[in-house]
Design a protein around this motif. Structure first.
Motif, mmCIF file in Angstrom:
data_model
loop_
_atom_site.group_PDB
_atom_site.id
_atom_site.type_symbol
_atom_site.label_atom_id
_atom_site.label_comp_id
_atom_site.label_asym_id
_atom_site.label_seq_id
_atom_site.Cartn_x
_atom_site.Cartn_y
_atom_site.Cartn_z
ATOM 1 N N PHE A 1 17.797 24.868 11.277
ATOM 2 C CA PHE A 1 16.306 25.511 11.473
ATOM 3 C C PHE A 1 15.460 24.266 10.912
ATOM 4 C CE2 PHE A 1 12.575 27.804 10.605
ATOM 5 C CZ PHE A 1 12.066 28.424 11.983
ATOM 6 N N LEU A 2 15.667 23.714 9.470
ATOM 7 C CA LEU A 2 14.900 22.948 8.817
ATOM 8 C C LEU A 2 14.709 21.587 9.319
ATOM 9 C CD1 LEU A 2 15.219 24.495 5.254
ATOM 10 C CD2 LEU A 2 13.428 24.919 6.614
ATOM 11 N N ALA B 1 3.373 34.401 5.296
ATOM 12 C CA ALA B 1 4.528 35.309 5.445
ATOM 13 C C ALA B 1 5.617 34.637 5.950
ATOM 14 C CB ALA B 1 4.254 36.694 6.367
ATOM 15 N N LEU B 2 5.548 33.529 6.955
ATOM 16 C CA LEU B 2 6.749 32.876 7.231
ATOM 17 C C LEU B 2 6.887 31.867 6.100
ATOM 18 C CD1 LEU B 2 5.352 32.205 10.913
ATOM 19 C CD2 LEU B 2 7.301 33.514 10.322
ATOM 20 N N CYS B 3 5.953 31.333 5.807
ATOM 21 C CA CYS B 3 6.341 30.431 4.521
ATOM 22 C C CYS B 3 7.140 30.913 3.221
ATOM 23 C CB CYS B 3 4.825 29.863 3.959
ATOM 24 S SG CYS B 3 5.132 28.395 2.925
ATOM 25 N N ARG B 4 6.726 32.118 2.982
ATOM 26 C CA ARG B 4 7.457 32.832 2.105
ATOM 27 C C ARG B 4 8.808 33.310 2.459
ATOM 28 N NH1 ARG B 4 2.877 36.375 1.713
ATOM 29 N NH2 ARG B 4 3.775 38.094 2.960
ATOM 30 N N THR C 1 11.409 23.461 -1.691
ATOM 31 C CA THR C 1 10.078 24.048 -1.341
ATOM 32 C C THR C 1 9.806 23.668 -0.055
ATOM 33 O OG1 THR C 1 9.432 23.662 -3.662
ATOM 34 C CG2 THR C 1 7.645 23.824 -2.020
ATOM 35 N N VAL C 2 9.394 24.755 0.744
ATOM 36 C CA VAL C 2 9.106 24.747 2.184
ATOM 37 C C VAL C 2 7.665 24.685 2.440
ATOM 38 C CG1 VAL C 2 9.607 25.300 4.657
ATOM 39 C CG2 VAL C 2 11.498 25.342 2.825
ATOM 40 N N VAL D 1 6.861 22.881 9.914
ATOM 41 C CA VAL D 1 7.777 23.380 8.771
ATOM 42 C C VAL D 1 8.083 21.929 7.936
ATOM 43 C CG1 VAL D 1 9.867 24.487 8.259
ATOM 44 C CG2 VAL D 1 8.406 25.301 9.947
ATOM 45 N N THR D 2 7.906 21.868 6.676
ATOM 46 C CA THR D 2 8.124 20.728 5.871
ATOM 47 C C THR D 2 9.059 21.291 4.738
ATOM 48 O OG1 THR D 2 6.288 19.478 6.690
ATOM 49 C CG2 THR D 2 7.568 18.759 4.727
ATOM 50 N N SER D 3 10.294 20.536 4.691
ATOM 51 C CA SER D 3 11.297 20.953 3.702
ATOM 52 C C SER D 3 11.271 19.800 2.645
ATOM 53 C CB SER D 3 12.987 21.170 4.164
ATOM 54 O OG SER D 3 13.854 20.723 3.081
ATOM 55 N N GLN D 4 11.134 20.160 1.483
ATOM 56 C CA GLN D 4 11.004 19.021 0.399
ATOM 57 C C GLN D 4 12.440 18.460 0.108
ATOM 58 O OE1 GLN D 4 10.098 20.126 -3.870
ATOM 59 N NE2 GLN D 4 8.442 18.762 -3.674
ATOM 60 N N HIS D 5 13.483 19.410 0.417
ATOM 61 C CA HIS D 5 14.885 18.965 0.159
ATOM 62 C C HIS D 5 15.365 18.073 1.131
ATOM 63 C CE1 HIS D 5 19.131 19.469 -1.056
ATOM 64 N NE2 HIS D 5 19.328 19.924 0.456
ATOM 65 N N TYR D 6 15.134 18.000 2.261
ATOM 66 C CA TYR D 6 15.582 17.477 3.700
ATOM 67 C C TYR D 6 14.623 16.269 3.804
ATOM 68 C CZ TYR D 6 19.125 20.956 4.206
ATOM 69 O OH TYR D 6 20.386 21.738 4.170
ATOM 70 N N LYS D 7 13.572 16.343 3.269
ATOM 71 C CA LYS D 7 12.272 15.429 3.549
ATOM 72 C C LYS D 7 12.154 15.153 4.901
ATOM 73 C CE LYS D 7 13.492 13.134 -1.045
ATOM 74 N NZ LYS D 7 14.193 14.164 -1.354
#
Length: 514
Positions: free
Chosen positions: A236-237, A213-216, A133-134, A154-160
């Motif tokens: 990128f993340l 839109a960028l979040c989607r 979830t970003v 930009v925050t990635s839940q997977h990569y924390k």
């Protein structure tokens, strides 16, 4: 992974073992195969549990680097040490060799994929959504001396991890992602526009719409079964340097497009059903109809959210007008009836703006709920559906069209060759034509392989669309819940307001019953 292993420094034995037991279709190692390998180590159960604890697996697979880490931990355990990432950090430059026997003898551990259909994806919506979830948040400060721009966190839940990106970073990321995965559904980016000073509502609405839109876009990419573990997405993340665009381009140069790296790309035809074209046409038409219906649902949901916001404004203005009436302190004229209750009513009206302000706030909250919980989910799925339709067009106008054009060119060359044999020409020109024909034959063969791989990917991407379809129940659930909550909250405020108006209804306010 606590101890990062550099693939360039991995011993050849590690590579040979990996090559012997990895999947036939990609670089991952099946978890069940890895567990079979562990049984050959003669390590204690406690040591094996420690190794498994420190090795990452996703959806029943180990990545190549995770497997290398596992081999290093096995070697440490075989030396009598307690396997741990901390211990691994001390020998990261010279990884120890595990005792597993000859790599060629390990291939029997691999689960033969004879029953595995690489064309079929085992996907559920829950598994897709669980990948990542970003969040994309707007940084208020604008950067740049002359040309102003906004920045996003930009925050990635997977990569924390959180990183900062400009729109141009998204633009380059989209460009290289489309080059690498030309045969997959790559969502479009929202439009680029020069930013003005944020002084009016329309500009703020544009920026907020683009942020959404960028979040989607990022969530669809980060959850895609073939994108999520790719180096481009990870870069990128997670990359926090200032030259992320250079990093992305360099990463693409190393990997090139998916056709060059996918092990079954040149064998795609073998996996395709004989009626693939008919299946493609049927699926495309069905998804087109689904897309049209969801567009209408989204349009209606947007109107409902807009009406809730308009209702909030109307309630606020209604309360203010009542307050204006109540605030009139002028004395009643002599011609007014001595029995007039207007003076009493004015005092009651004066305080009503507070209650109507609360009602307005509840209506505004309802509008935001409808926008966030319903409209955004509809837009997410619509973005995916549109990217599928774009992919179908790329297939037809791109690789398929190029293949047909190459065949036409080849036919022209063959006719020229036949003409040359009938009418004697210089030997050099005939040889040159023969050379061009051979080159064209090779080009056609490559295009034909790419065409089948494009169909192969289309088949998988169609499955992805249908795996997403249960999002309909998520959307309906959000819609019903938002309405229930909104009506309940508004009803509570109206019920609290009713007894406060009792003075307005006393003795029928001087009116006789009709």
């Amino acid at each position: 992974m606590s101890a990062e292993i550099n693939e360039g420094s991995v011993p050849s034995y590690y590579r040979d073992v990996h090559e012997a037991i990895r999947c036939r279709t990609d670089e991952r190692v099946q978890l069940q195969v890895f567990q079979r390998l562990l049984l050959r180590t003669d390590l204690s159960e406690a040591a094996l549990n420690q190794i498994v604890k420190h090795v990452d697996s996703v959806d029943g697979f180990l990545s190549k680097l995770s497997f290398y880490k596992a081999l290093a931990l096995i070697a440490l355990a075989q030396q009598g040490k307690t396997p741990s990432p901390k211990l691994l950090e001390n020998c990261i430059l010279e990884l120890p060799k595990p005792h597993l026997g000859e790599p060629k003898d390990l291939s029997s551990l691999r689960m033969q994929p004879v029953q595995e259909n690489v064309l079929t994806l085992s996907l559920t919506l829950d598994k897709i959504l669980a990948r990542d979830t970003v969040q994309v948040e707007l940084i208020p400060e604008k950067k740049g001396l002359f040309l102003k721009h906004v920045e996003y966190q930009v925050t990635s839940q997977h990569y924390k991890i959180s990183v900062y990106r400009r729109y141009t970073d998204f633009d380059v990321f989209h460009e290289v992602l489309l080059q690498r995965f030309a045969y997959r559904v790559v969502p479009a980016l929202p439009p680029k526009r020069m930013l003005k000073v944020l002084t009016n509502v329309s500009e703020r609405e544009f920026i907020e719409g683009r942020r959404r839109a960028l979040c989607r876009f990022l969530n669809l990419v980060a959850r895609h079964p073939f994108f999520s573990e790719d180096e481009l997405v990870k870069t990128f993340l997670t990359f926090s340097g200032s030259d992320v665009q250079i990093k992305l381009r360099d990463s693409y140069k190393r990997t090139r497009d998916e056709f060059m790296t996918n092990r079954i790309a040149t064998q795609s035809k073998e996996y395709l059903p004989s009626d693939i074209q008919a299946q493609f046409s049927t699926s495309r038409e069905m998804i087109r109809n689904i897309h049209n219906s969801f567009q209408k649902l989204r349009d209606r949901a947007e109107k409902m959210a807009e009406r809730s916001k308009e209702n909030a404004t109307d309630l606020l203005m209604f309360g203010r007008e009542l307050s204006t009436l109540g605030s009139d302190s002028s004395s009643l004229p002599s011609m007014a009836s001595s029995q007039s209750t207007w003076g009493t009513l004015r005092q009651a009206l004066k305080s009503l703006s507070v209650e109507f302000a609360v009602l307005s706030d509840k209506a505004a909250q309802q509008g935001r709920r409808e926008e966030d919980d319903v409209v955004e989910k509809l837009n997410l799925f619509l973005d995916l559906l549109q990217s599928y339709r774009d992919l179908c067009e790329r297939h037809e106008k791109g690789v398929l069209h190029e293949h047909q054009r190459a065949l036409h060119k080849y036919g022209v060359m063959k006719r020229q060759m036949m003409s040359a044999t009938v009418q004697p020409k210089e030997q050099a020109s005939v040889e040159q034509l023969e050379s061009r024909i051979i080159q064209q034959e090779n080009a056609i063969q490559t295009m034909e392989l790419r065409n089948y791989f494009s169909l192969f990917c289309l088949h998988q991407e169609t499955q992805l669309i249908f795996a997403y379809l249960p999002i309909t129940s998520h959307i309906l659930g959000s819609f019903v819940n938002s309405q229930v909550q909104g009506h309940r909250e508004m009803g509570e405020v109206w019920n609290e307001l009713q007894p406060k108006l009792s003075c307005l209804f006393a003795e029928n306010n001087g009116l006789k019953s009709i």
